[in-house]
Design a protein around this motif. Sequence first.
Motif, PDB file in Angstrom:
ATOM      1  N   MET A 248       0.820  -1.212   0.000  1.00 13.15           N
ATOM      2  CA  MET A 248       0.000   0.000   0.000  1.00 13.15           C
ATOM      3  C   MET A 248       0.854   1.262   0.000  1.00 13.15           C
ATOM      4  O   MET A 248       0.459   2.287  -0.577  1.00 13.15           O
ATOM      5  CB  MET A 248      -0.941  -0.006   1.216  1.00 13.15           C
ATOM      6  CG  MET A 248      -1.925  -1.177   1.224  1.00 13.15           C
ATOM      7  SD  MET A 248      -2.844  -1.312  -0.351  1.00 13.15           S
ATOM      8  CE  MET A 248      -3.743   0.238  -0.346  1.00 13.15           C
ATOM      9  N   ALA A 249       2.014   1.188   0.655  1.00 10.80           N
ATOM     10  CA  ALA A 249       2.883   2.364   0.685  1.00 10.80           C
ATOM     11  C   ALA A 249       3.381   2.694  -0.719  1.00 10.80           C
ATOM     12  O   ALA A 249       3.423   3.858  -1.137  1.00 10.80           O
ATOM     13  CB  ALA A 249       4.065   2.125   1.626  1.00 10.80           C
ATOM     14  N   LYS A 251       1.902   1.785  -3.585  1.00 11.35           N
ATOM     15  CA  LYS A 251       0.762   2.252  -4.381  1.00 11.35           C
ATOM     16  C   LYS A 251       0.412   3.700  -4.074  1.00 11.35           C
ATOM     17  O   LYS A 251       0.080   4.487  -4.958  1.00 11.35           O
ATOM     18  CB  LYS A 251      -0.436   1.346  -4.125  1.00 11.35           C
ATOM     19  CG  LYS A 251      -0.304  -0.039  -4.748  1.00 11.35           C
ATOM     20  CD  LYS A 251      -1.600  -0.820  -4.650  1.00 11.35           C
ATOM     21  CE  LYS A 251      -1.518  -2.135  -5.404  1.00 11.35           C
ATOM     22  NZ  LYS A 251      -2.789  -2.884  -5.370  1.00 11.35           N
ATOM     23  N   SER A 252       0.504   4.043  -2.790  1.00 16.90           N
ATOM     24  CA  SER A 252       0.193   5.419  -2.399  1.00 16.90           C
ATOM     25  C   SER A 252       1.209   6.387  -2.989  1.00 16.90           C
ATOM     26  O   SER A 252       0.850   7.468  -3.465  1.00 16.90           O
ATOM     27  CB  SER A 252       0.175   5.524  -0.866  1.00 16.90           C
ATOM     28  OG  SER A 252      -0.033   6.856  -0.466  1.00 16.90           O
ATOM     29  N   SER A 255       0.522   6.762  -6.696  1.00 18.94           N
ATOM     30  CA  SER A 255      -0.660   7.596  -6.902  1.00 18.94           C
ATOM     31  C   SER A 255      -0.316   9.067  -6.704  1.00 18.94           C
ATOM     32  O   SER A 255      -0.703   9.934  -7.494  1.00 18.94           O
ATOM     33  CB  SER A 255      -1.774   7.161  -5.941  1.00 18.94           C
ATOM     34  OG  SER A 255      -2.900   8.008  -6.056  1.00 18.94           O
ATOM     35  N   GLY A 256       0.424   9.350  -5.618  1.00 21.69           N
ATOM     36  CA  GLY A 256       0.836  10.736  -5.379  1.00 21.69           C
ATOM     37  C   GLY A 256       1.737  11.251  -6.482  1.00 21.69           C
ATOM     38  O   GLY A 256       1.661  12.417  -6.882  1.00 21.69           O
ATOM     39  N   PRO A 344       4.345  15.157  -3.415  1.00 21.42           N
ATOM     40  CA  PRO A 344       4.086  14.025  -2.507  1.00 21.42           C
ATOM     41  C   PRO A 344       5.007  14.133  -1.303  1.00 21.42           C
ATOM     42  O   PRO A 344       6.073  14.755  -1.360  1.00 21.42           O
ATOM     43  CB  PRO A 344       4.446  12.795  -3.365  1.00 21.42           C
ATOM     44  CG  PRO A 344       4.410  13.286  -4.772  1.00 21.42           C
ATOM     45  CD  PRO A 344       4.790  14.720  -4.729  1.00 21.42           C
TER      46      PRO A 344
END
Length: 541
Positions: A248-249, A251-252, A255-256, A344
């Motif tokens: 998730m880190a 992917k985040s 995304s950012g 980000p």
Amino acid sequence: MVTIKHNLPCILAAIVLVRASSFVRGIAPQKLDLYQPSKDKTWTCLDGSKVIPYSAVNDDYCDCADGSDEPGTSACPSAYFYCANEGHIPAYIKSYAVNDGVCDEACCDGSDENGDLISCPNRCKQVGEAYRKKQSSLKKSTKDGLQAKKQLIDEAQKQVALWEEDQIKIEDEIILKKSELLKLERELKSLESRSRTKKETKVPKCQSGALEVATLKHDIVILKKEIDVLKGILGDMKRDHNHNFHDMAVKSAISGYDEFVARFTRVEARIDDNLVNINIEETGDLEAEEPDQDEGEGEDEDEDDKDQDQDQGDDENATKESPLVEGKHSVVDMVLDKLDPILPSVLKNGLLGKFHSHKVVTDVKEDAPSNQQALENTRKLVAEAKDQLNDLSNNLERIKKDLSTDYGADKEWLKLKDVCVEKDEGEYTYSFCFFGDAYQKSNKDSSRTHLGKFAKFDGGDELYKVHVHDRGTRCWNGPERSVRASFECGVKNEIIDVSEPEKCEYHYRLLSPAVCKSVADAEKDTIENSANNRKPVHEEL
């Protein structure tokens, strides 16, 4: 009875084949079918050049041009004799060594001598056992050496990764240090200009503004370069990351990154447009007016007071007229304000934090003890910055040299750099340092002679198995000394022996895990070497 009659021709043919084969001496079993007689009891040379009576095969007279009719005698010197060597490895020897009165080592079964001159015992059982024992030991040594080589490669890869990381850090530090040095040099130039006058005069606003704008423009260029580097890193991560691994880190961050790229294009365009406007304003300020420095001291004092009031007014007006001037580092702060909401967190913490931490305050405080003290302090800071920049540049060059040096196909030689081994040969002790120097030390008076320094790999197809050291101490009335070091697989790094086949040319034989191959490759080489062993151990004089 009927069955026997039907099979009789086959049985007789087999008996003839066995009898015929038993008389073909020096032929490998898989080639016996080539030496069968024809129905009219003739035989054709293997090159097809001649047909001879079958009785002429192995009659100690060479009939065929290719020597194929005499595999078991010495009549045809170009032919080969096959030694079965049961219990060991089959081998070939030159036919001229057959029945020469010498028991050849390659034929441990003694089949090369028919007993007319000498009778050779069959030693294949003992030779085979010794060979297999040696091969077993070699196999274990190769396996252990390969494990040691793997450790060398793993350690080398870690070292290369550290060098690459240090290279990036140093390059970043050099950029920031150059910026810091540029600011200090401008400040030093300003202080030196003031100290040359009898009385300190204020630097005209247009000049100080130009210096400030130049500094801020340089800072913005550095900031944009840092952003481009981090954009590249995140872009590579987005492209190369494992899509099946649900982190998730990551992917985040991706995304950012996508959102940032979409917004930053517009922001970058505005920044570039502002920089163009700064260039226009800077040109206008430089053409405005030059300070008059020919007036008297009293007038200077009055003008100073007026200039101070005027400067305050100008600053207020400039603040109102241009959004680019909003404080000490207005342009940089403006850029940072624009980037802060769109960056980000990984970029914001790494880039903006580092940029803020390396900002250098170049303004001289009004309450400094004296202009001379400020001048001395600034000169010291400039000298220190130059020294630091020089050290960083030297470190960077050293790392680049290490990264570009050939340490083997898998960097297996890297961790052996400057490792030294030596061997006492009685009169002399020889030393050898990987990628370094080789020496010969006298055991009588401890005098030491330089034999050469590492120059290159020179092992042909197996390039890294031979190291050449040259430019050693010149021999009296001879060439410079040199070393040709040949390596074999071994668990430890050690010198096996040293020889001097030519004047001042030394040959080292060494062991090292760096040249070890897999067990399968080592066995393949052994088999190929055995198959190519077609020469007799001795040559006729």
